[in-house]
Design a protein around this motif. Structure first.
Motif, PDB file in Angstrom:
ATOM      1  N   TRP A   1       5.640   9.225   2.273  1.00 39.24           N
ATOM      2  CA  TRP A   1       5.275   8.666   0.972  1.00 39.24           C
ATOM      3  C   TRP A   1       6.228   7.558   0.522  1.00 39.24           C
ATOM      4  O   TRP A   1       5.833   6.684  -0.255  1.00 39.24           O
ATOM      5  CB  TRP A   1       5.240   9.771  -0.084  1.00 39.24           C
ATOM      6  N   ILE A   2       7.437   7.573   1.001  1.00 37.61           N
ATOM      7  CA  ILE A   2       8.391   6.524   0.627  1.00 37.61           C
ATOM      8  C   ILE A   2       7.985   5.201   1.261  1.00 37.61           C
ATOM      9  O   ILE A   2       7.970   4.149   0.611  1.00 37.61           O
ATOM     10  CB  ILE A   2       9.823   6.918   1.045  1.00 37.61           C
ATOM     11  N   ALA A   3       7.636   5.257   2.548  1.00 32.48           N
ATOM     12  CA  ALA A   3       7.193   4.049   3.239  1.00 32.48           C
ATOM     13  C   ALA A   3       5.859   3.561   2.688  1.00 32.48           C
ATOM     14  O   ALA A   3       5.644   2.353   2.537  1.00 32.48           O
ATOM     15  CB  ALA A   3       7.079   4.317   4.734  1.00 32.48           C
ATOM     16  N   LYS A   4       4.954   4.497   2.387  1.00 30.56           N
ATOM     17  CA  LYS A   4       3.634   4.108   1.872  1.00 30.56           C
ATOM     18  C   LYS A   4       3.755   3.375   0.544  1.00 30.56           C
ATOM     19  O   LYS A   4       3.003   2.442   0.270  1.00 30.56           O
ATOM     20  CB  LYS A   4       2.730   5.337   1.708  1.00 30.56           C
ATOM     21  N   PHE A   5       4.716   3.785  -0.273  1.00 29.53           N
ATOM     22  CA  PHE A   5       4.918   3.152  -1.582  1.00 29.53           C
ATOM     23  C   PHE A   5       5.075   1.635  -1.442  1.00 29.53           C
ATOM     24  O   PHE A   5       4.519   0.874  -2.235  1.00 29.53           O
ATOM     25  CB  PHE A   5       6.162   3.743  -2.255  1.00 29.53           C
ATOM     26  N   GLY A   6       5.822   1.198  -0.436  1.00 34.00           N
ATOM     27  CA  GLY A   6       6.154  -0.218  -0.344  1.00 34.00           C
ATOM     28  C   GLY A   6       5.363  -1.028   0.639  1.00 34.00           C
ATOM     29  O   GLY A   6       5.661  -2.216   0.831  1.00 34.00           O
ATOM     30  N   THR A   7       4.319  -0.426   1.274  1.00 36.48           N
ATOM     31  CA  THR A   7       3.622  -1.180   2.322  1.00 36.48           C
ATOM     32  C   THR A   7       2.120  -1.293   2.130  1.00 36.48           C
ATOM     33  O   THR A   7       1.528  -2.295   2.527  1.00 36.48           O
ATOM     34  CB  THR A   7       3.877  -0.550   3.703  1.00 36.48           C
ATOM     35  N   THR A   8       1.461  -0.300   1.559  1.00 42.78           N
ATOM     36  CA  THR A   8      -0.002  -0.313   1.534  1.00 42.78           C
ATOM     37  C   THR A   8      -0.548  -0.972   0.270  1.00 42.78           C
ATOM     38  O   THR A   8       0.166  -1.179  -0.712  1.00 42.78           O
ATOM     39  CB  THR A   8      -0.576   1.102   1.658  1.00 42.78           C
ATOM     40  N   ASP A   9      -1.850  -1.269   0.306  1.00 41.39           N
ATOM     41  CA  ASP A   9      -2.446  -2.006  -0.813  1.00 41.39           C
ATOM     42  C   ASP A   9      -2.420  -1.227  -2.124  1.00 41.39           C
ATOM     43  O   ASP A   9      -2.329  -1.809  -3.200  1.00 41.39           O
ATOM     44  CB  ASP A   9      -3.871  -2.472  -0.470  1.00 41.39           C
TER      45      ASP A   9
END
Length: 666
Positions: A554-562
């Protein structure tokens, strides 16, 4: 009866975009099918004549899906047919060409061209239109150039194709690519002088518009942002005669879902998102056109106003709202089915369809309702609602029921934690034998605020049942169709939903002794992919897993997905700065060193919703810890691979998953 095979889905017909003619005598709709050799979809406009009950194909160029009625006999649609226009498109020139065709016969003719990629269009008259289209600042200087000057400018832009400059979020969108500074802009187009007049500015994204019956007033919903898009929207009224714009936003922040004219008032739906976040079910409101005062109606309403019933057998867009007969017609999802409803200005709601299944789009003219439905584990067909009875109008996919062996899902319910009823289904293998043990596949839906339904055709499930598998699926807490409280798992991902799913598996094994509990696999996509990753990190009961378009971190998803920067905060009740440990607690990657289950990962290179990096992180974690795993990446595909991906890619995807399960479960 023949066995249903994997490639059968390439022969299905997909129905979408139903629209009555202004006089109600004809209904246009789109039929799409697959061309496996060319690896694409073919779409054409069809007509249903209400009086003589005939159905005819109107267009035959296989690329007509976006259209609108110009009058009772003429339809305009966007397409690119001529070679010179195809070459312009290949060079990257932004334009949309509309053709006109008469429903009584004759060839389609060019009608007009717009200097941008148009999305929605509605005629004010035969030579004046409201249209939304993609505004892209890099093409700003093309509008008034000569042909030669335009080609030179396009050649210059080619030099920029290897660069993307990002200065706002979101900077890309699933299915649309990089969207930095692009907006869906609202325009008025006049055919006589070929004039395009923008109504909204360069930073405003228009989400939808509606004209009143007199076509002198227009409502539209939009979101204006710079640097960061907030989850909110505004409601505007535009006077087409006075060319004046008035902001009607009654509460801020507010997320407007739909707005239209109802008698002398405005009816709209939306939510302030205060109690249940961005997925909160919308409420109905009525606004006086004179005073601009808004009041809520139907205060006890607690359903989503769209169909969230899952299936892998749809293609194309559909309408989910229509004002007619002084009512607003709309869809709801309730348990595992979706229904057509209507509501009046007093807030009195009536459910019009009562049969279980899925309503995939509809249109209304006076008292006539025609809808696209999935009924009795059948594929899409057109139906007419006559009183409380549904009359099937088409037989595009009837051959599947008549010629192929299918499995009818058996409903099972139980009381989960907190005495909450959980609904699910079990599909027996085709040619089931009573004293035989069978392998099983647990399929987890996406969302999480969507649902599975037992009366809806799902190709991959039917295929697995034909291949000798038991298929089981359920709607745990977090799913749609049961109200906001049931759907609210914010900050609880992987806890109560995981308990419900595991309890469901236990109940199924208790009831159906023919399932071999040592040969069960688990799969799912999007949220279902997240849960698959979570499941294998918390139990070894599954002998194989197929995680599709998943979430690992969830940390990576916060800064990469639309949607990452607002979805993660809303759904996990934390940001990387407010509670790093909470995001890591709900991340399947944290538990990857516990995994023993052989796992296949399916991801698309251009999936900006659950980005490729999510699958790579989980795959790497499993490989690092010595777990048998494989990742299959699909180029040129996005989050919609299993639903609208290229035909050959969809075949390969299902083959990969099935082969993986066959290897470990059979």
């Amino acid at each position: 009866m023949e066995k249903l095979v994997l490639e059968d889905f390439t022969k299905y017909k997909f129905i979408s975009n139903t629209k009555f003619s202004p006089n109600g005598k004809n209904l246009a709709f789109v039929v799409s099918e697959m061309d496996v050799d060319e690896n694409k979809y073919l779409s054409n406009i069809w007509l249903y004549n209400v009086d003589n009950k005939t159905i005819n194909k109107l267009t035959a160029f296989n690329q007509e899906s976006s259209y609108v009625w110009l009058d009772d006999e003429n339809i305009i649609f966007s397409t690119v047919r001529e070679e010179k226009d195809k070459k312009r498109k290949e060079k990257g020139e932004p334009f949309t060409i509309y053709y006109i065709i008469n429903i009584k016969g004759g060839e389609a003719q060019k009608y007009f061209e717009l200097p941008f990629f148009a999305s929605d269009i509605e005629p004010i008259s035969k030579d004046k239109f409201v249209v939304t289209g993609i505004y892209d600042p890099k093409y700003k200087n093309l509008e008034n150039l000569s042909k030669e000057e335009k080609e030179k400018e396009l050649d210059k832009l080619k030099e920029e194709k290897d660069y993307e400059v990002l200065d706002e979020i979101p900077f890309w969108s699933n299915g649309k690519g990089f969207t930095n500074k692009k907006r869906n802009r609202l325009y008025i187009y006049t055919l006589e002088d070929k004039k395009v007049t923008p109504i909204t500015d360069e930073l405003t994204n228009v989400e939808g518009f509606k004209l009143n019956k007199e076509k002198d007033l227009m409502l539209f919903i939009s979101n204006t942002f710079k640097d960061k898009m907030e989850i909110r929207s505004d409601l505007y009224l535009y006077d087409l005669k006075k060319e004046s714009l008035e902001k009607l936003t009654h509460e801020d922040p507010f997320n407007y879902v739909y707005a239209d004219f109802l008698k002398e008032k405005i009816i709209f739906l939306g939510s302030n998102m205060k109690e249940y976040g961005i997925n909160e079910n919308p409420k109905f409101y009525l606004m006086d056109l004179q005073t601009k005062e808004a009041k809520q109606i139907q205060t006890d309403f607690d359903f989503s106003t769209w169909s969230s019933v899952g299936s892998d057998c749809r293609y194309g867009s559909n309408s989910e709202f229509k004002v007619e007969n002084d009512y607003l017609y709309f869809e709801t999802t309730e348990y595992g089915s979706s229904f057509i409803n209507k509501i009046d200005e007093r807030g009195k709601r009536e459910k019009l369809t009562t049969k279980n299944g899925s309503v995939d789009g509809f249109d209304v003219f006076k008292d006539r309702i025609i809808f696209i439905g999935m009924r009795d584990v059948k594929l899409q067909e057109l139906y007419e609602l006559e009183g409380n009875e549904e009359k099937q109008l088409t037989t595009f996919n009837e051959w599947v029921v008549e010629e192929k062996t299918l499995s009818k899902p058996e409903r099972i319910t139980f009381l989960g934690k907190g005495e909450i009823e959980i609904e699910g289904w079990v599909m027996k293998p085709v040619n089931f034998e009573e004293n035989k043990k069978y392998p099983a596949i647990l399929d987890i839906h996406g969302g999480p605020k969507t649902v599975y339904g037992g009366d809806v055709f799902f190709h991959e499930m039917q295929y697995w049942a034909n291949e000798g598998y038991v298929v089981m699926f359920c709607n745990p807490r977090g799913s749609d169709g049961r109200g906001d409280e049931f759907a609210d798992i914010r900050g609880k991902y992987g806890t109560i939903d995981y308990e419900d799913i595991m309890d469901f598996v236990d109940k199924v094994l208790e009831k159906f002794s023919f399932i071999d509990e040592n040969r069960i696999g688990v799969t799912g996509g999007s949220y279902g992919g997240y849960m698959t990753n979570w499941v294998i990190g918390h139990t070894d009961r599954f002998k194989a897993a197929a995680s599709q378009r998943s979430i690992a971190n969830w940390i990576a998803k916060f800064g990469t997905t639309d949607i990452g920067y607002y979805f993660v905060e809303d759904q996990q009740a934390a940001t990387p700065w407010s509670d790093y440990e909470k995001l890591w607690f709900h991340s399947p990657m944290k538990y990857a060193d516990n995994v023993k289950t052989p796992t296949l990962f399916i991801h698309s290179e251009e999936d900006y919703r659950c980005w490729l990096a999510e699958g790579l992180q989980m795959f790497t974690s499993l490989k690092y810890n010595g777990v048998e795993s494989k990742l299959v990446m699909f180029r040129g595909e996005n989050h919609e691979l299993s639903r609208s991906g290229k035909p050959k890619h969809r075949i390969r995807r299902l083959k990969e998953i099935t082969t993986w399960f066959d290897c470990y479960l059979k």
